[in-house]
Design a protein around this motif. Structure first.
Motif, PDB file in Angstrom:
ATOM      1  N   LYS A  60     -10.034-114.347   7.923  1.00 50.12           N
ATOM      2  CA  LYS A  60      -9.419-115.212   7.595  1.00 50.12           C
ATOM      3  C   LYS A  60      -8.247-115.850   8.385  1.00 50.12           C
ATOM      4  N   ARG A  61      -7.638-115.030   9.099  1.00 52.54           N
ATOM      5  CA  ARG A  61      -6.778-115.825   9.795  1.00 52.54           C
ATOM      6  C   ARG A  61      -7.240-116.546  11.081  1.00 52.54           C
ATOM      7  N   VAL A  62      -8.383-116.062  11.511  1.00 51.84           N
ATOM      8  CA  VAL A  62      -8.964-116.994  12.802  1.00 51.84           C
ATOM      9  C   VAL A  62      -9.555-118.105  12.112  1.00 51.84           C
ATOM     10  N   ILE A  63     -10.126-118.318  10.969  1.00 50.08           N
ATOM     11  CA  ILE A  63     -10.702-119.474  10.493  1.00 50.08           C
ATOM     12  C   ILE A  63      -9.677-120.353  10.070  1.00 50.08           C
ATOM     13  N   SER A  64      -8.618-119.782   9.666  1.00 53.34           N
ATOM     14  CA  SER A  64      -7.557-120.647   9.123  1.00 53.34           C
ATOM     15  C   SER A  64      -6.812-121.418  10.257  1.00 53.34           C
ATOM     16  N   ASN A  65      -6.578-120.807  11.348  1.00 53.58           N
ATOM     17  CA  ASN A  65      -6.142-121.325  12.607  1.00 53.58           C
ATOM     18  C   ASN A  65      -7.028-122.563  12.960  1.00 53.58           C
ATOM     19  N   VAL A  66      -8.281-122.372  12.966  1.00 52.36           N
ATOM     20  CA  VAL A  66      -9.425-123.386  13.371  1.00 52.36           C
ATOM     21  C   VAL A  66      -9.238-124.426  12.369  1.00 52.36           C
ATOM     22  N   GLU A 121     -15.649-118.323   3.556  1.00 45.01           N
ATOM     23  CA  GLU A 121     -16.853-119.242   3.314  1.00 45.01           C
ATOM     24  C   GLU A 121     -16.435-120.660   2.898  1.00 45.01           C
ATOM     25  N   ASN A 122     -15.501-120.953   2.175  1.00 44.08           N
ATOM     26  CA  ASN A 122     -15.175-122.257   1.790  1.00 44.08           C
ATOM     27  C   ASN A 122     -14.442-123.225   2.955  1.00 44.08           C
ATOM     28  N   ALA A 123     -13.803-122.309   3.873  1.00 48.36           N
ATOM     29  CA  ALA A 123     -13.375-122.977   5.000  1.00 48.36           C
ATOM     30  C   ALA A 123     -14.481-123.373   5.878  1.00 48.36           C
ATOM     31  N   HIS A 124     -15.271-122.510   6.190  1.00 46.41           N
ATOM     32  CA  HIS A 124     -16.629-122.789   6.847  1.00 46.41           C
ATOM     33  C   HIS A 124     -17.520-123.998   6.264  1.00 46.41           C
TER      34      HIS A 124
END
Length: 189
Positions: A60-66, A121-124
């Protein structure tokens, strides 16, 4: 009064990310994590209840950053936005590798892990929707060839940042090279 933390949650997630990338989800375990952090293994449990929670929080932290970075990209120029988005993805080039293990996490073991995986999943899906939108805009403006099906353009773009930087050039230079190849193709005209 509680005991002083020997490391921060951020440091814990940094080490988790490195270990999961190096050993995969299946090879990662809390004993290994504790061996790479100061203090007792019990300190980990002050942050997370189990392996599933730690790894899901890391993802979550990695995809949140992106996600935060690409959300700020100016989309008024589709090609410029695509180039900016690629530069962000290149900076976090291990994103796909890390997220590839998301399906191995048993979210039934943790409500927190289930929430974090739903966020991932939602961020992706949002990131993919942005990419589709930008590519469609570029095609409509005549900046990208329309004879290439949208899924091909999206798929190849999403995988550009998985290309190993064998030239070992700075990420900004690498993303520009990848973008130019994606736009122009490898064949000379």
């Amino acid at each position: 009064m509680g005991r002083k933390q020997l490391y921060t949650e951020s440091e814990l997630l940094d080490v988790t990310k490195r270990l999961v990338l190096n050993h995969g989800y299946d090879g990662f375990h809390l004993k290994m994590l504790s061996e790479h952090l100061p203090g007792a293994r019990s300190t980990i449990y002050q942050y997370y209840a189990n392996k599933e929670e730690i790894v899901a929080a890391c993802m979550k932290r990695v995809i949140s950053n992106v996600y935060d970075k690409v959300s700020k990209v100016d989309e008024s120029d589709a090609m410029g936005a695509l180039q900016d988005v690629l530069a962000i993805y290149v900076e976090e080039s291990k994103l796909h590798q890390l997220l590839g293990d998301a399906n191995k996490i048993n979210a039934n073991n943790s409500e927190a892990a289930a929430r974090d995986l739903a966020f991932v999943e939602n961020a992706h899906l949002d990131l993919k929707a942005q990419l589709v939108r930008l590519i469609e805009q570029a095609q409509q403006a005549g900046m990208l060839r329309k004879e290439f099906p949208l899924p091909v353009l999206v798929g190849t773009f999403f995988h550009l940042f998985n290309t190993p930087n064998m030239l070992e050039v700075p990420p900004a230079q690498w993303s520009r090279l990848l973008f130019d190849m994606w736009v122009g193709g490898a064949r000379g005209r």
